[in-house]
Every structure is written in structure tokens, then in C-alpha cells.
Design a protein around this motif. Structure first.
Motif, PDB file in Angstrom:
ATOM      1  N   THR A 178     -15.090 -10.922   4.000  1.00 38.95           N
ATOM      2  CA  THR A 178     -16.478 -10.751   3.624  1.00 38.95           C
ATOM      3  C   THR A 178     -16.800 -11.551   2.421  1.00 38.95           C
ATOM      4  O   THR A 178     -17.902 -11.530   1.926  1.00 38.95           O
ATOM      5  CB  THR A 178     -17.106  -9.388   3.635  1.00 38.95           C
ATOM      6  N   VAL A 179     -15.978 -11.947   1.590  1.00 40.17           N
ATOM      7  CA  VAL A 179     -15.885 -12.456   0.384  1.00 40.17           C
ATOM      8  C   VAL A 179     -16.425 -13.657   0.458  1.00 40.17           C
ATOM      9  O   VAL A 179     -17.450 -14.306  -0.579  1.00 40.17           O
ATOM     10  CB  VAL A 179     -14.411 -12.641  -0.382  1.00 40.17           C
TER      11      VAL A 179
ATOM     12  N   MET B  92     -19.980 -15.742  -2.086  1.00 36.21           N
ATOM     13  CA  MET B  92     -19.413 -17.045  -2.478  1.00 36.21           C
ATOM     14  C   MET B  92     -20.228 -18.207  -2.023  1.00 36.21           C
ATOM     15  O   MET B  92     -20.695 -19.058  -2.625  1.00 36.21           O
ATOM     16  CB  MET B  92     -17.939 -17.260  -2.071  1.00 36.21           C
TER      17      MET B  92
ATOM     18  N   LEU C 254     -17.459  -5.199   1.298  1.00 35.09           N
ATOM     19  CA  LEU C 254     -16.688  -6.332   0.724  1.00 35.09           C
ATOM     20  C   LEU C 254     -15.368  -5.889   0.403  1.00 35.09           C
ATOM     21  O   LEU C 254     -14.443  -6.864  -0.189  1.00 35.09           O
ATOM     22  CB  LEU C 254     -17.693  -6.493  -0.786  1.00 35.09           C
ATOM     23  N   TYR C 255     -15.307  -4.463   0.121  1.00 32.96           N
ATOM     24  CA  TYR C 255     -13.805  -4.153  -0.025  1.00 32.96           C
ATOM     25  C   TYR C 255     -12.832  -3.952   1.082  1.00 32.96           C
ATOM     26  O   TYR C 255     -12.049  -4.273   1.243  1.00 32.96           O
ATOM     27  CB  TYR C 255     -13.735  -2.882  -0.895  1.00 32.96           C
TER      28      TYR C 255
ATOM     29  N   ALA D   1     -18.836 -13.320  -7.468  1.00 34.09           N
ATOM     30  CA  ALA D   1     -19.675 -14.150  -6.866  1.00 34.09           C
ATOM     31  C   ALA D   1     -21.015 -13.564  -6.998  1.00 34.09           C
ATOM     32  O   ALA D   1     -22.032 -14.332  -7.204  1.00 34.09           O
ATOM     33  CB  ALA D   1     -19.167 -14.287  -5.561  1.00 34.09           C
TER      34      ALA D   1
ATOM     35  N   VAL E 274     -13.300 -10.812  -6.841  1.00 32.61           N
ATOM     36  CA  VAL E 274     -13.821 -12.051  -6.501  1.00 32.61           C
ATOM     37  C   VAL E 274     -15.120 -11.828  -6.031  1.00 32.61           C
ATOM     38  O   VAL E 274     -16.133 -12.634  -6.418  1.00 32.61           O
ATOM     39  CB  VAL E 274     -13.072 -12.796  -5.536  1.00 32.61           C
ATOM     40  N   SER E 275     -15.620 -11.234  -5.092  1.00 29.81           N
ATOM     41  CA  SER E 275     -16.947 -10.881  -4.575  1.00 29.81           C
ATOM     42  C   SER E 275     -17.978 -10.418  -5.475  1.00 29.81           C
ATOM     43  O   SER E 275     -18.852 -10.932  -5.767  1.00 29.81           O
ATOM     44  CB  SER E 275     -16.968  -9.796  -3.508  1.00 29.81           C
TER      45      SER E 275
ATOM     46  N   PHE F 209      -9.714  -9.386  -3.717  1.00 31.71           N
ATOM     47  CA  PHE F 209     -11.096  -9.915  -3.028  1.00 31.71           C
ATOM     48  C   PHE F 209     -12.324  -9.398  -3.254  1.00 31.71           C
ATOM     49  O   PHE F 209     -13.369 -10.058  -3.406  1.00 31.71           O
ATOM     50  CB  PHE F 209     -10.846  -9.858  -1.461  1.00 31.71           C
ATOM     51  N   TRP F 210     -12.373  -8.132  -3.438  1.00 32.11           N
ATOM     52  CA  TRP F 210     -13.333  -7.390  -3.814  1.00 32.11           C
ATOM     53  C   TRP F 210     -13.956  -7.685  -5.434  1.00 32.11           C
ATOM     54  O   TRP F 210     -15.191  -8.093  -5.618  1.00 32.11           O
ATOM     55  CB  TRP F 210     -13.244  -5.889  -3.839  1.00 32.11           C
TER      56      TRP F 210
ATOM     57  N   ASN G  46      -7.394  -6.093  -0.810  1.00 26.45           N
ATOM     58  CA  ASN G  46      -8.657  -5.758  -0.692  1.00 26.45           C
ATOM     59  C   ASN G  46      -9.112  -5.590  -2.180  1.00 26.45           C
ATOM     60  O   ASN G  46     -10.492  -5.773  -2.234  1.00 26.45           O
ATOM     61  CB  ASN G  46      -8.539  -4.665   0.089  1.00 26.45           C
TER      62      ASN G  46
ATOM     63  N   PRO H 265     -11.807  -8.095   3.713  1.00 29.56           N
ATOM     64  CA  PRO H 265     -11.595  -9.200   2.762  1.00 29.56           C
ATOM     65  C   PRO H 265     -12.331 -10.334   2.869  1.00 29.56           C
ATOM     66  O   PRO H 265     -12.732 -11.091   2.043  1.00 29.56           O
ATOM     67  CB  PRO H 265     -10.291  -9.208   2.402  1.00 29.56           C
TER      68      PRO H 265
END
Length: 489
Positions: free
Chosen positions: A207-208, A212, A201-202, A150, A146-147, A143-144, A140, A205
Motif C-alpha cells: 500500500t506504500v 507515493m 500502510l504498516y 510520502a 516511506v509511506s 515501508f511504513w 513492514n 507494505p
């Protein structure tokens, strides 16, 4: 091809004629950048513990998610002034068999690794590492991050779209003020509304894909815009420009200083660096909210004096300290004409005086925090009008550093010398010292009266001061002209 572009840009940087002249400043900026990045890393690593201490019963991830909307809008607002658009001398490449798409992708790709994008990474990555060590799910958190990157890219590329629009800047600034006001006065639960969106977003995951997809969309819009404008003969096309019929006729009522006043107003509005001074001054009207809302400052009257002098005189300090360097590009030509120097200085004083009055009017709502705030601001405004305006104009006669108005307003040290640091002592330090001494010896009423009387006395001797300042400018005229002719100063 990208490797070839990078190598050419690297050679262009080191072979620049200004590289050797500005090597000391570049080294200083490198150390400053290292310090800033180190501070960001330390702040990011300690943010988890800071949030835990501020709100022990609230999840730090939830707490930080509530303020994400403000971070995005404020970063977009600041990038308008700070971030330069990605520029590259592309005309030599257009005569070679190089695809325009490759050039466009390189320009946009280079901006993705700019220092402004890395600032967020240096803050959020240490924060994410601490979260993982504290037992948060690694997937989580990753991916957060990465969000977040983005979203940073979205802000980066949206800035390229809105950067040329002053209306977009005003809209963004208005949204920030409106959201904060609605949140502060409990008119609309802004944090409660946006918190779950960014926390998702956390928490989810998958929702990343949303940030993007938005980053890719904004990149594609920029790509299409730039790709369709890369032509060798683009500069040969006849440029059509809508005529601006605003001649500022209303300034004629100011008599002999009207021509100079018109030039100053046009200079401010047509150049980013001067325009930035206006927006920064307006933003600092809200500076009082940081102190007036804190109980620890409620009985610190010297802080009230600082706020009064600072808020009502912020444009006086930011714009006035570089007089007449704003006109350095054509100052020599002006001094060779039959132009009354006294009228030139009167126009500068009049412009600054209007800014002080406007800034005071904007601070009137602070009476909500008590009559003392309004009284101190009023006395400070009078002091700025009567005393600090002649002081700022006098110190302007020592300015000999040239200013290029087309340069970026942030991180730009052009025109800066020891004068700009010394001037803060009489402009900011002296009135605060006078207020503090009178306040502790007598009362706050007496301190406000003293500042007001000093300002009124300054008005009474206004013509005398302007005569002396004009004589000072005449004595230093040729030294100033010679200094303004030196570029890269």
C-alpha cells in the motif's frame, strides 16, 4: 544545474544585507532548532513506551494509526501560517538558456527538504527504530516510514495549492473541529473508521504505492501550475483585479472612531500576521477542553481563573500587545496629520472589547462542565474589559519596534521586546493572583465578584484612563516614530 542553483542561493544568503544585522538572532534560532529536533527525536524514541503505558492492551502501531487523520489535517492547517512558499528570484535566469522545467523542479525540489518536512522524519524514524528492536517486521516498518514521508510530501505540496485561499483554511479548520466533535460526543467513530486505513500502510507494505502516487500527482499539479507561469514578461501583463465593494459601511454607527475601526479591520483581514491572530484566538476557545475534561483539574479553581482570563483575552493579548506597532509602516504619517490621538486609541479599545465579548460568548458552552466555569469566565471577561484593556493600551506606548505585516506570522520576532514579556505579569498574573487569594480566603463566589467589580470600576473610570494613556502616547510620540522608522528592528 541544480548544483549551480544551490550555490547561488547559498551566496545570496550570506551576502544579504540583513545577514550581519541578524546574525545573533540566526544563531539563537539555530540553537532553538537543535533543541526542537532533539526533543522530537527523544519523543519519537519514547513514544512506543508512552503508548504502552497509556494503553497496555492496545498495539502502539494501531493506536497511533487512529490519530493519523488528525495529524495530517492539523499539519496542513498549521502550514498555512508557518510555511513560506518556495520563492526564488528567477527573472535573471530567464534571459539565459536555462530550461524553465529545471527552474520549476528546483523550486519544488528544494521545498521537499524544508525543515517542516524533516520534523516528521525526526519523530517517526526513532519511533520506527524502536519498533524494529521490539520485534516488529523490519520490512513492514521501513515501508511504513516511506509511506509517512510520502504523506508529508503530499501535505507539503497541497499547502502550495491551498495557501492563497482563506476559504480552504476555513474548510480545513471546520473539518478538524467537526471530526473531533463527532468523535468526542460519540456521534461518529472517526478513529475507528480511519484507524484501519492508516494501519494498512504498516500491515500491507504494497500500500506504500498509494501515498507515493498521491505525492507524485500533487507534485505534478504544482509543476504544471508553476511551469506555465514562469515568463520574463509576466510582470508586464495588465493585471485585472476584481473590485472589492465592501466599504464596511456598518462601522459608521460608531461615530468618530469609525475611520480608525475600518482601517484596523482591513489591516487584520489583508495581512497574514494579523489574520493569524484571529484564527489562533478562535482555536484557543477549545483550550478549555484540555483542562475541563480532566478530573485532576476539577478542584483547581486557580486554573479556572487562568482559563477564563486566557480564553476571553487571547486576542487582547496577541493583538493588543503590539499596539501601535501594527501601524508602524505609516505611524509617522498619521502623527503628522490632524488626527485625534484619543479617537485612535478609542478605536483600538473598542476593537479589543468586541473580541473579548465574542470570545466570552464562544466559551458559554463550557457551562456543560458546571456553572463555576461559566461564572469564572464571565468575571474574567469583565476584568479584561475594564482593567486589562487600559493596561494593554498603556504598555503599547513603550512599543518602538517596527513590524512588517507581509512577513510570515510564525517564527517572526519583529516587534518583540522586553515590553511583551513584562506585560504578561499585570494582564495574566495579577487577576489570577487576586482570584486565588480571594478564593482561598473566602470562596469562589467572592473571587468572581471581586474580578467583576474590578472590571466594572474600570468601566466607570474608562474616560479618565484613556485621557492618561493618551497623554502618555503624546509624550512618547517622537521616540515611537523614530523607532518605527528603523527597519530590521
Amino acid at each position: 544545474m541544480f548544483k549551480h542553483f544551490i550555490r547561488l542561493q547559498w551566496k545570496s544568503f550570506f551576502r544579504s544585507s540583513s545577514f550581519g544585522k541578524g546574525i545573533a538572532l540566526k544563531i539563537l534560532m539555530i540553537f532553538f532548532g537543535i533543541y526542537m529536533l532533539t526533543t522530537l527525536v527523544a519523543t519519537g524514541a519514547g513514544m512506543y513506551f508512552i503508548l504502552r503505558k497509556l494503553a497496555p492492551d492496545v498495539n502502539p502501531m494501531w493506536l497511533i494509526s487512529q490519530y493519523f487523520v488528525y495529524w495530517i489535517l492539523i499539519e496542513l492547517f498549521l502550514r498555512y501560517f508557518m510555511q513560506k512558499l518556495p520563492v526564488m528570484d528567477i527573472k535573471p535566469f530567464l534571459s539565459y538558456p536555462i530550461k524553465k522545467s529545471a527552474i520549476t523542479h528546483y523550486i519544488l525540489g528544494r521545498s521537499a527538504v524544508s525543515i517542516y518536512n524533516l520534523l516528521a522524519i525526526f519523530f517517526f524514524v526513532p519511533f520506527a527504530i524502536v519498533l524494529i528492536f521490539k520485534g516488529y517486521p523490519a520490512v513492514n516498518v521501513l515501508f511504513w516510514v516511506v509511506s509517512i514521508f510520502a504523506i508529508v510530501l503530499c501535505v507539503n505540496y497541497v499547502n502550495f495549492i491551498v495557501n492563497k485561499s482563506d476559504k480552504a483554511l476555513l474548510v480545513i479548520g471546520g473539518i478538524i473541529v467537526a471530526l473531533y466533535a463527532m468523535d468526542y460526543f460519540a456521534l461518529l467513530p472517526v478513529k475507528a473508521f480511519f484507524g484501519p486505513i492508516f494501519h494498512g500502510l504498516y500491515a500491507y507494505p504494497i500500500t506504500v504505492l498509494v501515498p507515493m502516487a498521491l505525492a507524485i500527482l500533487v507534485y505534478w499539479i504544482n509543476y504544471k501550475y508553476l511551469r506555465n507561469r514562469i515568463f520574463l514578461d509576466a510582470s508586464l501583463k495588465a493585471k485585472s483585479q476584481e473590485a472589492n465593494t465592501s466599504d464596511l459601511a456598518w462601522t459608521r454607527r460608531f461615530g468618530d472612531i469609525a475611520p480608525f475601526l475600518r482601517l484596523d479591520l482591513k489591516l487584520i483581514w489583508r495581512n497574514k500576521r494579523t489574520k493569524a491572530q484571529v484564527f489562533i484566538s478562535l482555536l484557543f476557545v477549545f483550550y478549555g477542553l484540555i483542562f475541563y475534561t480532566q478530573e485532576v483539574y476539577a478542584n483547581m479553581m486557580p486554573m479556572y481563573a487562568f482559563l477564563g482570563i486566557f480564553m476571553t483575552g487571547i486576542f487582547l493579548a496577541n493583538f493588543g500587545q503590539f499596539i501601535p506597532a501594527w501601524d508602524s509602516a505609516y505611524y509617522g504619517m498619521m502623527m503628522s496629520q490632524n488626527i485625534p490621538l484619543r479617537k485612535y486609541l478609542e478605536s483600538k479599545a473598542g476593537l479589543i472589547a468586541v473580541s473579548v465579548v465574542v470570545m466570552f460568548l464562544l466559551t458559554i458552552p463550557y457551562v456543560y462542565f458546571g456553572w463555576k466555569a461559566l461564572a469564572v469566565n464571565f468575571g474574567s471577561a469583565l476584568y479584561n474589559l475594564g482593567v486589562n484593556i487600559p493596561v494593554i493600551l498603556y504598555f503599547g506606548s513603550f512599543n518602538k519596534k517596527r513590524i512588517e505585516l507581509d512577513k510570515s506570522p510564525f517564527g517572526n520576532m519583529q516587534g518583540t521586546s522586553g515590553t511583551q514579556f513584562l506585560i504578561m505579569l499585570p494582564v495574566l498574573g495579577l487577576p489570577i493572583l487576586i482570584f486565588t487569594v480571594i478564593y482561598y480566603l473566602i470562596s469562589i463566589e467572592a473571587a468572581v465578584i471581586v474580578l467583576s467589580v474590578l472590571g466594572i470600576v474600570g468601566f466607570a473610570f474608562r474616560n479618565y484612563f484613556l485621557d492618561k494613556i493618551t497623554e502618555q502616547y503624546r509624550k512618547r510620540k517622537y521616540g515611537m516614530i523614530a523607532g518605527f522608522k528603523e527597519k530590521n528592528s
